[in-house]
Design a protein around this motif. Structure first.
Motif, PDB file in Angstrom:
ATOM      1  N   GLY A  55       0.934  -1.278  -0.109  1.00  0.00           N
ATOM      2  CA  GLY A  55       0.006  -0.029   0.084  1.00  0.00           C
ATOM      3  C   GLY A  55       0.695   1.302   0.108  1.00  0.00           C
ATOM      4  N   LEU A  56       1.788   1.397   0.808  1.00  0.00           N
ATOM      5  CA  LEU A  56       2.966   2.384   0.877  1.00  0.00           C
ATOM      6  C   LEU A  56       3.391   2.683  -0.567  1.00  0.00           C
ATOM      7  CD1 LEU A  56       4.453   1.714   4.251  1.00  0.00           C
ATOM      8  CD2 LEU A  56       2.835   3.675   3.604  1.00  0.00           C
ATOM      9  N   THR A  57       3.775   1.677  -1.184  1.00  0.00           N
ATOM     10  CA  THR A  57       4.263   1.646  -2.672  1.00  0.00           C
ATOM     11  C   THR A  57       3.553   2.050  -3.504  1.00  0.00           C
ATOM     12  OG1 THR A  57       6.129  -0.153  -1.945  1.00  0.00           O
ATOM     13  CG2 THR A  57       5.748   0.389  -4.330  1.00  0.00           C
ATOM     14  N   ILE A  58       2.144   1.778  -3.356  1.00  0.00           N
ATOM     15  CA  ILE A  58       1.298   2.335  -4.542  1.00  0.00           C
ATOM     16  C   ILE A  58       1.115   4.001  -3.989  1.00  0.00           C
ATOM     17  CG2 ILE A  58      -1.194   2.322  -5.163  1.00  0.00           C
ATOM     18  CD1 ILE A  58      -0.841  -0.799  -4.511  1.00  0.00           C
ATOM     19  N   ASP A  59       0.885   4.048  -2.928  1.00  0.00           N
ATOM     20  CA  ASP A  59       0.807   5.442  -2.561  1.00  0.00           C
ATOM     21  C   ASP A  59       1.818   6.551  -3.074  1.00  0.00           C
ATOM     22  OD1 ASP A  59      -1.671   5.014  -1.320  1.00  0.00           O
ATOM     23  OD2 ASP A  59      -0.874   5.191   0.933  1.00  0.00           O
ATOM     24  N   SER A  60       2.890   6.087  -2.700  1.00  0.00           N
ATOM     25  CA  SER A  60       4.353   6.602  -3.313  1.00  0.00           C
ATOM     26  C   SER A  60       4.300   6.810  -4.644  1.00  0.00           C
ATOM     27  CB  SER A  60       5.511   6.043  -2.816  1.00  0.00           C
ATOM     28  OG  SER A  60       6.563   6.799  -3.088  1.00  0.00           O
ATOM     29  N   LEU A  61       3.935   5.882  -5.223  1.00  0.00           N
ATOM     30  CA  LEU A  61       4.123   5.898  -7.019  1.00  0.00           C
ATOM     31  C   LEU A  61       2.863   7.081  -7.375  1.00  0.00           C
ATOM     32  CD1 LEU A  61       4.507   2.079  -7.858  1.00  0.00           C
ATOM     33  CD2 LEU A  61       6.171   3.932  -7.971  1.00  0.00           C
ATOM     34  N   GLN A  62       1.823   6.766  -6.847  1.00  0.00           N
ATOM     35  CA  GLN A  62       0.713   7.745  -7.170  1.00  0.00           C
ATOM     36  C   GLN A  62       1.155   9.246  -7.032  1.00  0.00           C
ATOM     37  OE1 GLN A  62      -2.847   5.882  -5.088  1.00  0.00           O
ATOM     38  NE2 GLN A  62      -3.276   5.374  -7.144  1.00  0.00           N
ATOM     39  N   ASN A  63       1.766   9.250  -5.718  1.00  0.00           N
ATOM     40  CA  ASN A  63       2.156  10.708  -5.280  1.00  0.00           C
ATOM     41  C   ASN A  63       3.125  11.414  -6.174  1.00  0.00           C
ATOM     42  OD1 ASN A  63       0.490  10.944  -3.174  1.00  0.00           O
ATOM     43  ND2 ASN A  63       1.801  10.074  -1.596  1.00  0.00           N
ATOM     44  N   ALA A  65       4.172   6.856 -13.855  1.00  0.00           N
ATOM     45  CA  ALA A  65       3.178   5.892 -14.749  1.00  0.00           C
ATOM     46  C   ALA A  65       3.255   4.475 -14.638  1.00  0.00           C
ATOM     47  CB  ALA A  65       3.503   6.175 -16.270  1.00  0.00           C
ATOM     48  N   ALA A  66       2.113   3.744 -14.648  1.00  0.00           N
ATOM     49  CA  ALA A  66       2.233   2.220 -14.646  1.00  0.00           C
ATOM     50  C   ALA A  66       3.171   1.630 -15.676  1.00  0.00           C
ATOM     51  CB  ALA A  66       0.569   1.719 -15.183  1.00  0.00           C
ATOM     52  N   GLU A  67       3.428   2.123 -16.835  1.00  0.00           N
ATOM     53  CA  GLU A  67       4.345   1.656 -17.646  1.00  0.00           C
ATOM     54  C   GLU A  67       5.950   2.045 -17.155  1.00  0.00           C
ATOM     55  OE1 GLU A  67       6.169  -0.010 -21.159  1.00  0.00           O
ATOM     56  OE2 GLU A  67       3.959   0.318 -20.541  1.00  0.00           O
ATOM     57  N   VAL A  68       6.183   2.839 -16.518  1.00  0.00           N
ATOM     58  CA  VAL A  68       7.461   3.068 -15.827  1.00  0.00           C
ATOM     59  C   VAL A  68       7.658   2.170 -14.787  1.00  0.00           C
ATOM     60  CG1 VAL A  68       8.805   4.742 -14.639  1.00  0.00           C
ATOM     61  CG2 VAL A  68       7.484   5.514 -16.674  1.00  0.00           C
ATOM     62  N   ALA A  69       6.636   2.020 -13.984  1.00  0.00           N
ATOM     63  CA  ALA A  69       6.652   1.206 -12.581  1.00  0.00           C
ATOM     64  C   ALA A  69       6.758  -0.139 -13.179  1.00  0.00           C
ATOM     65  CB  ALA A  69       5.527   1.460 -11.759  1.00  0.00           C
ATOM     66  N   TYR A  70       6.061  -0.775 -14.029  1.00  0.00           N
ATOM     67  CA  TYR A  70       6.190  -1.860 -14.532  1.00  0.00           C
ATOM     68  C   TYR A  70       7.519  -2.315 -15.133  1.00  0.00           C
ATOM     69  CZ  TYR A  70       6.050  -6.458 -16.966  1.00  0.00           C
ATOM     70  OH  TYR A  70       6.228  -7.591 -17.506  1.00  0.00           O
ATOM     71  N   ARG A  71       8.228  -1.633 -16.093  1.00  0.00           N
ATOM     72  CA  ARG A  71       9.373  -1.564 -16.612  1.00  0.00           C
ATOM     73  C   ARG A  71      10.701  -1.622 -15.572  1.00  0.00           C
ATOM     74  NH1 ARG A  71       7.973  -4.203 -20.175  1.00  0.00           N
ATOM     75  NH2 ARG A  71       6.248  -3.216 -21.580  1.00  0.00           N
ATOM     76  N   SER A  72      10.399  -0.882 -14.434  1.00  0.00           N
ATOM     77  CA  SER A  72      11.247  -0.671 -13.423  1.00  0.00           C
ATOM     78  C   SER A  72      11.350  -2.156 -12.707  1.00  0.00           C
ATOM     79  CB  SER A  72      10.863   0.350 -12.459  1.00  0.00           C
ATOM     80  OG  SER A  72      12.008   0.171 -11.304  1.00  0.00           O
ATOM     81  N   PHE A  73      10.013  -2.609 -12.354  1.00  0.00           N
ATOM     82  CA  PHE A  73      10.287  -4.154 -11.664  1.00  0.00           C
ATOM     83  C   PHE A  73      10.496  -5.355 -12.729  1.00  0.00           C
ATOM     84  CE2 PHE A  73       8.176  -8.162 -11.188  1.00  0.00           C
ATOM     85  CZ  PHE A  73       8.574  -8.424  -9.697  1.00  0.00           C
ATOM     86  N   SER A  74      10.166  -4.987 -13.990  1.00  0.00           N
ATOM     87  CA  SER A  74      10.737  -6.033 -14.873  1.00  0.00           C
ATOM     88  C   SER A  74      12.052  -6.080 -15.140  1.00  0.00           C
ATOM     89  CB  SER A  74      10.344  -5.716 -16.354  1.00  0.00           C
ATOM     90  OG  SER A  74      10.667  -6.720 -17.215  1.00  0.00           O
ATOM     91  N   ALA A  75      12.938  -5.066 -15.034  1.00  0.00           N
ATOM     92  CA  ALA A  75      14.285  -4.599 -15.034  1.00  0.00           C
ATOM     93  C   ALA A  75      15.024  -5.418 -13.682  1.00  0.00           C
ATOM     94  CB  ALA A  75      14.888  -3.439 -15.338  1.00  0.00           C
ATOM     95  N   ASP A  89      -2.238  -4.828 -19.968  1.00  0.00           N
ATOM     96  CA  ASP A  89      -1.393  -5.900 -20.459  1.00  0.00           C
ATOM     97  C   ASP A  89      -0.302  -6.230 -19.824  1.00  0.00           C
ATOM     98  OD1 ASP A  89      -2.888  -5.719 -22.899  1.00  0.00           O
ATOM     99  OD2 ASP A  89      -1.649  -4.481 -23.886  1.00  0.00           O
ATOM    100  N   HIS A  90      -0.041  -5.226 -18.478  1.00  0.00           N
ATOM    101  CA  HIS A  90       0.887  -5.491 -17.823  1.00  0.00           C
ATOM    102  C   HIS A  90       0.866  -6.751 -16.855  1.00  0.00           C
ATOM    103  CE1 HIS A  90       2.754  -1.683 -18.771  1.00  0.00           C
ATOM    104  NE2 HIS A  90       1.849  -0.953 -18.056  1.00  0.00           N
ATOM    105  N   LEU A  91      -0.422  -7.025 -16.661  1.00  0.00           N
ATOM    106  CA  LEU A  91      -0.631  -8.394 -15.562  1.00  0.00           C
ATOM    107  C   LEU A  91      -0.244  -9.360 -16.596  1.00  0.00           C
ATOM    108  CD1 LEU A  91      -1.466  -9.802 -13.263  1.00  0.00           C
ATOM    109  CD2 LEU A  91      -4.049  -9.432 -14.055  1.00  0.00           C
ATOM    110  N   LYS A  92      -0.615  -9.520 -17.863  1.00  0.00           N
ATOM    111  CA  LYS A  92      -0.278 -10.575 -18.825  1.00  0.00           C
ATOM    112  C   LYS A  92       1.014 -10.682 -18.836  1.00  0.00           C
ATOM    113  CE  LYS A  92      -4.682  -9.743 -21.274  1.00  0.00           C
ATOM    114  NZ  LYS A  92      -5.131  -8.873 -22.627  1.00  0.00           N
ATOM    115  N   GLU A  93       1.996  -9.503 -19.345  1.00  0.00           N
ATOM    116  CA  GLU A  93       3.253  -9.547 -19.341  1.00  0.00           C
ATOM    117  C   GLU A  93       3.957 -10.092 -17.976  1.00  0.00           C
ATOM    118  OE1 GLU A  93       4.367  -5.472 -20.386  1.00  0.00           O
ATOM    119  OE2 GLU A  93       3.293  -5.548 -22.077  1.00  0.00           O
ATOM    120  N   LEU A  94       3.683  -9.622 -16.742  1.00  0.00           N
ATOM    121  CA  LEU A  94       3.996 -10.208 -15.632  1.00  0.00           C
ATOM    122  C   LEU A  94       4.058 -11.588 -15.541  1.00  0.00           C
ATOM    123  CD1 LEU A  94       5.235  -9.520 -12.735  1.00  0.00           C
ATOM    124  CD2 LEU A  94       2.742  -9.307 -11.980  1.00  0.00           C
TER     125      LEU A  94
END
Length: 80
Positions: free
Chosen positions: A2-10, A14-24, A60-65
């Motif tokens: 929850g804290l991570t989601i709040d931080s990313l929103q604040n 972007a979802a794309e940036v967050a997903y790419r960061s996790f993927s890397a 699409d991020h869920l499918k990619e994950l």
């Protein structure tokens, strides 16, 4: 989580940036992800999608994950 989601929103990340960061990160450290942990990651992502519905590219991020997690060495052999 929850804290991570709040931080990313604040920070207006972007979802794309967050997903790419996790993927890397995952690709660099996938040996640290057991089968059980990957299952938890997928379950958590599915729960997040239910809470924050996404359409188009974001959905699409869920499918990619799921694909990312299935392609790694710990997918089938370590669940035995």
């Amino acid at each position: 989580i929850g804290l991570t989601i709040d931080s990313l929103q604040n920070q207006k990340i972007a979802a794309e940036v967050a997903y790419r960061s996790f993927s890397a990160f995952y690709k660099k450290h996938q040996e640290q992800f057991s089968y059980a942990l990957k299952q938890k990651v997928i379950e958590t992502a599915e729960s997040i999608v239910k809470i924050f519905p996404a359409h188009g590219r974001k959905s699409d991020h869920l499918k990619e994950l799921k694909t990312l997690m299935e392609e790694s060495p710990q997918s089938a052999e370590t669940r035995r």
